[in-house]
Design a protein around this motif. Structure first.
Motif, mmCIF file in Angstrom:
data_model
loop_
_atom_site.group_PDB
_atom_site.id
_atom_site.type_symbol
_atom_site.label_atom_id
_atom_site.label_comp_id
_atom_site.label_asym_id
_atom_site.label_seq_id
_atom_site.Cartn_x
_atom_site.Cartn_y
_atom_site.Cartn_z
ATOM 1 N N LEU A 149 0.696 -1.234 0.101
ATOM 2 C CA LEU A 149 -0.099 0.006 -0.026
ATOM 3 C C LEU A 149 0.868 1.349 -0.094
ATOM 4 O O LEU A 149 1.653 1.329 0.816
ATOM 5 C CB LEU A 149 -0.848 -0.117 1.407
ATOM 6 C CG LEU A 149 -2.078 -1.161 1.086
ATOM 7 C CD1 LEU A 149 -2.934 -0.953 2.601
ATOM 8 C CD2 LEU A 149 -3.186 -0.837 -0.118
ATOM 9 N N ASN A 150 0.382 1.996 -0.819
ATOM 10 C CA ASN A 150 1.149 3.416 -1.016
ATOM 11 C C ASN A 150 0.539 4.646 -0.868
ATOM 12 O O ASN A 150 -0.646 4.481 -0.988
ATOM 13 C CB ASN A 150 2.091 3.356 -2.076
ATOM 14 C CG ASN A 150 1.611 3.951 -3.140
ATOM 15 O OD1 ASN A 150 0.455 3.824 -3.490
ATOM 16 N ND2 ASN A 150 2.260 4.700 -4.287
ATOM 17 N N CYS A 152 -0.001 6.399 1.617
ATOM 18 C CA CYS A 152 -1.047 6.141 2.762
ATOM 19 C C CYS A 152 -0.885 7.345 3.791
ATOM 20 O O CYS A 152 0.295 7.855 4.225
ATOM 21 C CB CYS A 152 -0.316 5.032 3.566
ATOM 22 S SG CYS A 152 -0.779 3.550 2.748
ATOM 23 N N PRO A 159 -6.034 3.512 4.946
ATOM 24 C CA PRO A 159 -5.035 2.393 4.529
ATOM 25 C C PRO A 159 -5.453 1.178 5.365
ATOM 26 O O PRO A 159 -5.501 -0.080 4.661
ATOM 27 C CB PRO A 159 -3.643 2.851 5.123
ATOM 28 C CG PRO A 159 -3.894 4.406 4.864
ATOM 29 C CD PRO A 159 -5.303 4.779 5.310
ATOM 30 N N ARG A 184 3.828 0.090 4.982
ATOM 31 C CA ARG A 184 3.072 1.188 3.964
ATOM 32 C C ARG A 184 3.840 2.223 3.709
ATOM 33 O O ARG A 184 4.434 3.126 4.576
ATOM 34 C CB ARG A 184 1.823 1.601 4.851
ATOM 35 C CG ARG A 184 0.799 0.399 5.180
ATOM 36 C CD ARG A 184 -0.278 1.029 5.800
ATOM 37 N NE ARG A 184 -1.127 -0.189 6.325
ATOM 38 C CZ ARG A 184 -2.025 -0.182 7.229
ATOM 39 N NH1 ARG A 184 -2.199 0.634 8.096
ATOM 40 N NH2 ARG A 184 -2.747 -1.528 7.773
#
Ligand SMILES: Nc1ncnc2c1ncn2[C@@H]1O[C@H](COP(=O)(O)OP(=O)(O)OP(=O)(O)O)[C@@H](O)[C@H]1O
Ligand SMILES: [Mg+2]
Length: 227
Positions: A149-150, A152, A159, A184
């Motif tokens: 996940l970016n 965030c 997120p 993250r």
């Protein structure tokens, strides 16, 4: 080994690929990058800065990736390939998946990006593209795949919510379940300008050092042997 950086569409893939290459090199790995996106932004990044940590092989955006580019790689190094939009270039993604040892899917925790991963308007879902690669692979299995996940936000619950949806197969539980990394990548202005710039600040480095640590702990990356 070969690590493939994938995404359904624009998600921060090149930012993550480039900064992961820097982090791998900082951790002591020998790295080579490949640019399999027609935009060639990773190759341009390497050409623009003097501190890029490795060679970027340009023009690797070919459906013959397995037969041509992969065959010429030094498999003792960490080879890292940045791919373009899977929804527009499934032929190139198929060719990379045929030989990848690890897939990192970049996803942003936002409704439009999540939808493009799990329910694209047109085209095949990335989960299905990964699953069908098993037919072409020596192992007969799809490659180990993790979601990163970016973008965030540190102050938002999104997120965590999207990580849950991805891990659990959506609201219904009927969609594919993803292995979501606990690392993250934050939503930071510094990171939004990382492509094409030297990697100098702590903000460019810290989240990707954490990523390398997590991938190593999970056994996805080899330990670096100290002489
Ligand atoms: N961690 C981050 N925080 C804030 N903005 C980010 C971050 N990562 C990427 N961005 C922004 O997201 C956009 C897309 O980034 P990037 O070019 O890395 O994505 P991509 O998936 O490679 O896109 P493309 O479709 O062009 O290949 C850029 O505007 C970039 O500035
Ligand atoms: Mg890109």
């Amino acid at each position: 080994m070969l690590i493939a950086s994938l995404k359904p569409r624009t998600m921060g893939g090149t930012t993550n690929t480039g900064l992961l290459a820097y982090a791998l090199a900082r951790a002591g790995h020998e790295v080579t990058c490949y640019d399999a996106d027609e935009s060639q932004q990773l190759a341009a990044w390497q050409a623009k800065v003097s501190d890029f940590p490795c060679q970027v092989v340009a023009d690797a955006d070919t459906p013959a990736f397995a037969e041509t580019i992969y065959r010429k790689m030094d498999h003792n190094r960490i080879n890292l390939v940045d791919t373009g939009h899977a929804e527009n270039h499934p032929d190139i993604v198929d060719a990379v998946l045929e030989v990848a040892d690890l897939v990192i899917v970049t996803v942003s925790p936002a409704s439009s990006d999540y939808e493009r991963l799990v329910k694209p308007e047109r085209g095949t879902t990335l989960a299905k593209i990964i699953r069908r690669s098993s037919a072409l692979r020596d192992s007969g299995q799809p490659p180990p795949t993790v979601v990163l996940l970016n973008r965030c936000s540190k102050t938002s619950d999104e997120p965590k919510r999207y990580a849950g949806l991805l891990r659990n197969g959506g609201e219904s539980g009927d969609e594919p379940q993803w292995d979501v990394l606990s690392t993250r990548i934050p939503l930071w202005v510094k990171l939004s300008n990382a492509v094409g710039k030297p990697c100098v600040s702590r903000q460019h480095k810290a989240p990707f050092d954490e990523l390398v640590t997590e991938l190593t702990k999970r056994g996805h990356l080899p330990e670096v042997s100290t002489p």
